[in-house]
Design a protein around this motif. Structure first.
Motif, PDB file in Angstrom:
ATOM      1  N   UNK A 135     -12.721  26.339 -15.837  1.00 22.83           N
ATOM      2  CA  UNK A 135     -12.825  25.116 -15.053  1.00 22.83           C
ATOM      3  C   UNK A 135     -12.567  25.432 -13.579  1.00 22.83           C
ATOM      4  N   UNK A 136     -13.254  24.740 -12.683  1.00 22.08           N
ATOM      5  CA  UNK A 136     -13.070  24.980 -11.251  1.00 22.08           C
ATOM      6  C   UNK A 136     -12.250  23.884 -10.607  1.00 22.08           C
ATOM      7  N   UNK A 137     -10.944  24.080 -10.516  1.00 21.15           N
ATOM      8  CA  UNK A 137     -10.074  23.069  -9.919  1.00 21.15           C
ATOM      9  C   UNK A 137      -9.956  23.218  -8.407  1.00 21.15           C
ATOM     10  N   UNK A 138     -10.131  24.433  -7.893  1.00 18.86           N
ATOM     11  CA  UNK A 138     -10.012  24.624  -6.449  1.00 18.86           C
ATOM     12  C   UNK A 138     -10.797  25.850  -6.021  1.00 18.86           C
ATOM     13  N   UNK A 139     -11.103  25.893  -4.727  1.00 21.27           N
ATOM     14  CA  UNK A 139     -11.844  27.011  -4.151  1.00 21.27           C
ATOM     15  C   UNK A 139     -11.419  27.159  -2.698  1.00 21.27           C
ATOM     16  N   UNK A 140     -11.402  28.398  -2.205  1.00 21.85           N
ATOM     17  CA  UNK A 140     -11.059  28.646  -0.808  1.00 21.85           C
ATOM     18  C   UNK A 140     -11.794  29.884  -0.323  1.00 21.85           C
ATOM     19  N   UNK A 141     -12.201  29.868   0.928  1.00 27.00           N
ATOM     20  CA  UNK A 141     -12.798  31.061   1.516  1.00 27.00           C
ATOM     21  C   UNK A 141     -11.698  32.062   1.833  1.00 27.00           C
ATOM     22  N   UNK A 180      -4.409  25.223  -7.793  1.00 25.06           N
ATOM     23  CA  UNK A 180      -4.713  25.212  -6.360  1.00 25.06           C
ATOM     24  C   UNK A 180      -4.591  26.622  -5.806  1.00 25.06           C
ATOM     25  N   UNK A 181      -5.463  26.959  -4.845  1.00 27.68           N
ATOM     26  CA  UNK A 181      -5.420  28.267  -4.203  1.00 27.68           C
ATOM     27  C   UNK A 181      -5.769  28.108  -2.736  1.00 27.68           C
TER      28      UNK A 181
END
Length: 366
Positions: A301-307, A346-347
């Protein structure tokens, strides 16, 4: 305000309360999966994890630098308090800098600009609040308390410099509601709704605090529910345009979070909290900030994304109902590679250092 020191050593995590030392957990170090391909930045090659507060479910995170990070959460105990923790020494120690009177609240987002920090509590009616500190968490004021029983605030974001910021609520009278500040979060006001497209049954997920993000002078809303869209504003939240993200919508499905390296380059991730193991069509990306293309499926599951660096490298993570893992893209979201079976809610990355936080008080750094 209660202050609590947390010390991480290579062998033991200890919570230090006056007169009491309680061992909680042993930090875990994990490398990338043996089948992970080398090349490009990968924080999970040298990753450690520890439990900061086992009673907290962490969903808010601000990575200020490689040394400083903030995490926020909600208590896993009925009637427990929502907490805020801060580290300034790479995670070796964590200090409880929580506001007073946070029983039964749920802190889902934290935004930090210099010494000024804002924490968003989510929920219906007066459960939605924004707390502000201008001294690194030593003291807090309540900057906003929602009085509309139909409003439920989900996410918050500030523009560069921290003077202006926005928060988003689930629809009121058929439209997503936008809250705005122009004085570094001291005061907040509801913006007119005429510039918001009809959005009944559509909402932002308070999964990681990143359903609302900014890049330059632009703001982006990642939504799910009846529709799964990305809404963009270029005038500080007054008017919005909406585009389908391509991530399937549903009662508990859609886009959960977004990240933008620039107003033109962005990634959205999501899934279905009703069936977290259905990871088909869980990512989308944009090259012009307005049209969206489906990316490769995540294995979680994709709960968060960050560059992580520039416009090509980004990290996505998730951990819900047995669907857990962390993945990296090296082409701006078109393809993804699983690099760790550790997943978080979260990330966030600062420079070459990434921080992550999740269930049962888990915090990681790499």
């Amino acid at each position: 305000m209660r202050r609590l020191g947390v010390s991480l050593t290579p062998a033991l995590l200890t919570v230090l309360v006056p007169g009491l030392a309680l061992a909680l957990a042993v930090p875990t170090s994990t490398a990338a999966r043996p089948d992970a391909k080398p090349g490009g930045p990968d924080p999970f090659r040298d990753w450690w994890e520890a439990v900061v507060d086992a009673d907290q479910n962490f969903r808010g995170l601000a990575a200020v630098s490689g040394k400083e990070a903030w995490v926020t959460g909600e208590s896993l105990t009925d009637g427990g308090s929502a907490r805020v923790y801060r580290t300034t020494d790479r995670g070796d120690t964590w200090v409880d800098v929580s506001p007073d009177g946070t029983e039964d609240l749920s802190f889902r987002d934290v935004e930090v600009n210099g010494r000024v920090a804002h924490v968003l509590a989510i929920g219906p009616g007066e459960a939605s609040r924004i707390y502000r500190s201008n001294d690194g968490g030593a003291s807090w004021t309540e900057a906003f308390r929602n009085t509309d029983e139909d409003a439920f605030y989900d996410c918050m974001a500030f523009y560069g410099g921290g003077a202006r910021g926005l928060a988003v609520s689930d629809p009121v009278d058929g439209k997503l509601r936008i809250l705005s500040t122009e004085d570094r979060g001291r005061t907040w006001s509801v913006l007119p709704s005429k510039g918001m497209p009809p959005s009944a049954g559509e909402f932002g997920f308070a999964a990681s605090g990143d359903c609302l993000v900014t890049a330059g002078r632009s703001a982006f809303l990642i939504t799910g529910g009846k529709r799964s869209r990305v809404l963009r504003s270029d005038d500080r939240g007054l008017t919005w345009t909406a585009t389908a993200s391509g991530i399937p919508a549903g009662e508990a499905a859609g886009g959960f979070a977004g990240a933008f390296a620039s107003p033109r380059r962005g990634i959205a991730v999501g899934g279905d909290f009703g069936d977290a193991n259905d990871t088909e069509d869980t990512t989308a990306y944009t090259r012009d900030g307005r049209t969206w293309t489906g990316g490769a499926d995540l294995e979680h599951v994709g709960e968060d994304v960050t560059f992580l660096r520039g416009t090509r490298y980004a990290v996505a993570t998730g951990d819900y109902d047995g669907s857990a893992g962390s993945s990296i893209t090296t082409d701006g979201g078109a393809t993804w590679r699983l690099v760790s079976e550790l997943g978080y809610h979260v990330i966030d990355c600062a420079g070459k250092v990434c921080w992550a936080a999740g269930s049962k008080g888990r915090v990681g750094r790499g």
